[in-house]
Design an enzyme around this catalytic site. Structure first.
Site, PDB file in Angstrom:
ATOM      1  CB  SER A   1      -0.936   0.010   1.216  1.00 52.41           C
ATOM      2  OG  SER A   1      -0.191   0.115   2.414  1.00 52.41           O
TER       3      SER A   1
ATOM      4  N   GLY B   1       0.861   4.242   1.732  1.00 51.10           N
ATOM      5  CA  GLY B   1       1.344   4.771   3.014  1.00 51.10           C
ATOM      6  C   GLY B   1       2.379   3.868   3.659  1.00 51.10           C
ATOM      7  CB  CYS B   2       2.442   0.229   4.276  1.00 52.39           C
ATOM      8  SG  CYS B   2       0.969   0.201   5.319  1.00 52.39           S
ATOM      9  CB  THR B   3       5.222   1.787  -0.171  1.00 50.01           C
ATOM     10  OG1 THR B   3       4.579   0.553  -0.524  1.00 50.01           O
ATOM     11  CG2 THR B   3       6.466   1.959  -1.013  1.00 50.01           C
TER      12      THR B   3
ATOM     13  CB  VAL C   1       8.800  -0.143   4.885  1.00 48.83           C
ATOM     14  CG1 VAL C   1       7.770  -0.764   5.814  1.00 48.83           C
ATOM     15  CG2 VAL C   1       8.368  -0.193   3.434  1.00 48.83           C
TER      16      VAL C   1
END
Length: 200
Positions: free
Chosen positions: A84, A86-88, A91
């Site tokens: 996704s 935001g998660c990319t 991280v």
């Protein structure tokens, strides 16, 4: 008058249902707040399969426990899902600041409900230097008040756990694109390192 009576009863019943629902919601909020972990408490231990960009670690004897990292400061980052946007961003920011975090004696652990095979491909694609843990039934996320029952995904939360296994900092609404949130985490790490240096 007699025709109005059933309508009045229906209205009163609807109001009672709404009030009851609000009470249940309020009670649930209180329960979540009561279960929230406190700064200074021991972080709940866990054992989970995980993946790196090199391979997956799925057998029971090779799974990761939090207690095995005693003697290291741990950044435990819960996030909703691999791949996704935001998660990319989250991280990749942790990846790009990984060297700075390592200088502050911090080990990063990402954790979501995705399977280890998804973690492996995602870690390879973004060249992540830290492990991604698979909490598929969200048991660990629930222990850390980091699971959203409504969506079925983890919340975006970050915990800093010290070398003795105690929670030193928690951000329960971490923002993936917020420099302020990353700076606050780094500041807490610097404070922790200064405390450790003063004790030597």
């Amino acid at each position: 008058m007699l025709m109005r009576l059933p309508l009045l009863l229906v209205s009163l019943l609807a109001l009672a249902i709404v009030a009851g629902a609000q009470t249940i919601t309020a009670s649930a909020s209180v329960k979540v707040a009561a279960n929230a972990l406190k700064i200074g408490e021991m972080a709940p231990d866990f054992k989970l399969p995980y993946a790196t960009q090199e391979r997956v670690f799925i057998r029971p004897e090779e799974q990761l426990t939090l207690s095995s990292l005693r003697g290291k400061n741990v950044i435990l980052a819960f996030y909703p899902a691999d791949w996704s946007g935001g998660c990319t961003k989250e991280v990749c920011t942790l990846r790009d600041t990984f060297a700075d975090l390592a200088k502050l004696d911090a080990t990063v652990l990402g954790i979501s409900g995705d399977y280890v095979f998804s973690h492996h491909e995602w870690a390879k694609y973004h060249k992540l230097q830290f492990p991604l843990l698979s909490d598929h039934d969200h048991k660990v996320a629930r222990m850390y008040a980091s699971y959203d029952e409504a969506s079925g995904f983890n919340k975006r939360t970050v915990f800093l756990i010290d070398k003795q296994g105690r929670i030193r900092y928690a951000n329960m609404a971490f923002r993936a694109g917020s420099k302020e949130d990353y700076d606050r985490l780094r500041a807490e790490l610097e404070k922790l390192k200064a405390e450790e240096a003063a004790q030597k």
